[in-house]
Design a protein around this motif. Structure first.
Motif, mmCIF file in Angstrom:
data_model
loop_
_atom_site.group_PDB
_atom_site.id
_atom_site.type_symbol
_atom_site.label_atom_id
_atom_site.label_comp_id
_atom_site.label_asym_id
_atom_site.label_seq_id
_atom_site.Cartn_x
_atom_site.Cartn_y
_atom_site.Cartn_z
ATOM 1 N N TYR A 66 0.734 -1.176 0.068
ATOM 2 C CA TYR A 66 0.165 -0.045 0.015
ATOM 3 C C TYR A 66 0.762 1.220 -0.137
ATOM 4 O O TYR A 66 1.751 1.376 0.756
ATOM 5 C CB TYR A 66 -0.879 0.027 1.173
ATOM 6 C CG TYR A 66 -1.620 -1.200 1.357
ATOM 7 C CD1 TYR A 66 -3.305 -0.904 0.806
ATOM 8 C CD2 TYR A 66 -1.222 -2.278 2.062
ATOM 9 C CE1 TYR A 66 -4.343 -2.019 1.100
ATOM 10 C CE2 TYR A 66 -2.522 -3.434 1.755
ATOM 11 C CZ TYR A 66 -3.626 -3.139 1.390
ATOM 12 O OH TYR A 66 -4.274 -4.671 1.496
ATOM 13 N N GLU A 67 0.620 2.266 -0.824
ATOM 14 C CA GLU A 67 1.254 3.346 -1.038
ATOM 15 C C GLU A 67 0.794 4.562 -0.212
ATOM 16 O O GLU A 67 -0.347 4.879 -0.253
ATOM 17 C CB GLU A 67 1.531 3.897 -2.517
ATOM 18 C CG GLU A 67 2.361 4.975 -2.575
ATOM 19 C CD GLU A 67 2.472 5.492 -4.062
ATOM 20 O OE1 GLU A 67 3.342 6.337 -4.428
ATOM 21 O OE2 GLU A 67 1.807 4.839 -4.896
ATOM 22 N N ALA A 68 1.642 5.176 0.658
ATOM 23 C CA ALA A 68 1.279 6.216 1.519
ATOM 24 C C ALA A 68 2.366 7.217 2.036
ATOM 25 O O ALA A 68 3.304 6.194 2.405
ATOM 26 C CB ALA A 68 0.164 5.874 2.774
ATOM 27 N N ASP A 69 2.190 8.394 2.476
ATOM 28 C CA ASP A 69 3.205 9.052 2.965
ATOM 29 C C ASP A 69 2.685 9.058 4.269
ATOM 30 O O ASP A 69 1.824 9.857 4.632
ATOM 31 C CB ASP A 69 3.151 10.361 2.237
ATOM 32 C CG ASP A 69 4.383 11.447 2.963
ATOM 33 O OD1 ASP A 69 4.961 11.038 4.072
ATOM 34 O OD2 ASP A 69 4.369 12.450 2.491
ATOM 35 N N VAL A 70 3.480 8.606 5.242
ATOM 36 C CA VAL A 70 3.104 8.673 6.772
ATOM 37 C C VAL A 70 3.250 9.728 7.414
ATOM 38 O O VAL A 70 2.883 9.771 8.581
ATOM 39 C CB VAL A 70 4.048 7.142 7.409
ATOM 40 C CG1 VAL A 70 3.485 6.063 6.954
ATOM 41 C CG2 VAL A 70 5.576 7.495 7.653
ATOM 42 N N SER A 71 3.994 10.746 6.803
ATOM 43 C CA SER A 71 4.157 11.710 7.548
ATOM 44 C C SER A 71 2.731 12.976 7.433
ATOM 45 O O SER A 71 2.716 13.915 8.186
ATOM 46 C CB SER A 71 5.255 12.732 7.024
ATOM 47 O OG SER A 71 4.852 13.099 5.580
ATOM 48 N N VAL A 72 1.776 12.252 6.788
ATOM 49 C CA VAL A 72 0.505 13.247 6.513
ATOM 50 C C VAL A 72 -0.530 12.346 7.200
ATOM 51 O O VAL A 72 -0.884 11.252 6.698
ATOM 52 C CB VAL A 72 0.212 13.081 5.008
ATOM 53 C CG1 VAL A 72 -1.030 13.963 4.840
ATOM 54 C CG2 VAL A 72 1.527 14.111 4.159
ATOM 55 N N ALA A 73 -1.230 12.753 8.128
ATOM 56 C CA ALA A 73 -2.109 11.975 8.934
ATOM 57 C C ALA A 73 -3.398 11.740 7.993
ATOM 58 O O ALA A 73 -3.640 10.441 8.300
ATOM 59 C CB ALA A 73 -2.839 12.876 10.288
ATOM 60 N N GLU A 74 -3.688 12.538 7.406
ATOM 61 C CA GLU A 74 -4.747 12.131 6.386
ATOM 62 C C GLU A 74 -4.568 10.795 5.608
ATOM 63 O O GLU A 74 -5.310 9.956 5.280
ATOM 64 C CB GLU A 74 -5.417 13.244 5.593
ATOM 65 C CG GLU A 74 -5.839 14.528 6.352
ATOM 66 C CD GLU A 74 -4.774 15.165 6.902
ATOM 67 O OE1 GLU A 74 -3.610 15.055 6.936
ATOM 68 O OE2 GLU A 74 -5.374 15.999 8.003
ATOM 69 N N LYS A 75 -3.450 10.782 4.954
ATOM 70 C CA LYS A 75 -3.004 9.767 4.135
ATOM 71 C C LYS A 75 -2.770 8.531 4.819
ATOM 72 O O LYS A 75 -2.979 7.170 4.310
ATOM 73 C CB LYS A 75 -1.549 10.213 3.408
ATOM 74 C CG LYS A 75 -1.928 10.940 2.381
ATOM 75 C CD LYS A 75 -0.500 11.408 1.613
ATOM 76 C CE LYS A 75 -0.766 12.535 0.510
ATOM 77 N NZ LYS A 75 0.477 13.018 -0.299
#
Length: 254
Positions: A66-75
């Motif tokens: 799963y792709e996501a930027d963990v530094s962004v809470a919404e993502k």
């Protein structure tokens, strides 16, 4: 229950952040090898789906990327919701995603300092908060933060105040969450690696210094966190919370 059975992760479901390479990749394989179904989060890896397929075939478990930027809470909330929809309740979270930058503190870029904290500290908390809330409702779960020996002692010769400070925060967060959730079925621990050969450092004055500073006289191999990860994820560590496991060849002792 036999001693070996205590280490089994059969029937358990795990999330690993930063799981497409390095230490995260090795821990994904270790969890799958112990019987867990694995979802891993990555931020930039064209091979991520192939890696998930490879792990699924090798260990005969469900594994998805799963792709996501963990530094962004919404993502984080979005990707975690997808994972829960696909996997159901999660038993294990390994918050491994992290970044590292060196530079003299007196001139270190402040935007970069904030970004390091956004990934290493805030991202780890976003994941732990989302998963922890759901684990608490089930009164079971294991959260494992990947911290660093650099969050415990000063390291040389590189200048890494930003990284060290972020990992010190992760270690403190481990203790705080462990204390807060200790009677509610959720265990929180950290693994604090020393210098690991996640990239080919080569033979140079810096790596020779690291080896000299490390009592075992060598750098760690990428798969040498796996034993600690399986132990902390499994029922074998049912009375362990708030612990920091140093996998550092003795670096923190000297």
């Amino acid at each position: 229950m036999s001693a070996l059975t205590m280490f089994s992760l059969s029937g358990k479901k795990a999330i690993v952040t930063g799981g497409s390479q390095g230490l995260g990749y090795e821990m994904c394989k270790a969890l799958a090898g112990a019987g867990a179904q694995v979802a891993f989060i990555y931020v930039d890896s064209p091979q991520a789906d192939d890696i998930a397929t490879e792990i699924s075939k090798e260990f005969h478990v469900m594994c998805k990327a799963y792709e996501a930027d963990v530094s962004v809470a919404e993502k984080v909330h979005s990707v975690m919701s997808k994972i829960y929809a696909d996997f159901g309740d999660i038993d294990i979270l390994i918050a491994n995603a992290g970044i590292h930058e060196a530079g003299p503190s007196e001139t270190f870029d402040l935007d970069l300092w904030k970004h390091i904290f956004d990934v290493n500290v805030h991202g780890a908390f976003y994941c732990a908060q989302f998963v922890g809330e759901r684990m608490l409702k089930k009164e079971r779960g294991s959260i494992i933060f990947i911290s660093s020996v650099a969050g415990h002692v000063g390291v040389r010769p590189q200048e890494v105040a930003s990284y060290s400070a972020s990992k010190g925060a992760v270690t403190s967060m481990t203790k705080a969450l462990a204390t807060e959730w200790a009677t509610r079925g959720v265990r929180v621990n950290s693994i604090n690696p020393g210098y690991m050969t996640t990239v080919p450092f080569g033979d140079n004055p810096q790596t020779r210094f690291w080896k000299l500073r490390t009592p075992m006289g060598r750098l760690g191999k990428p798969d040498e966190l796996n034993g600690a990860a399986i132990y902390l994820a499994s029922d074998a560590s049912s009375y362990v919370t708030g612990a920091q496991f140093f996998v550092d060849g003795g670096y923190s002792c000297s």
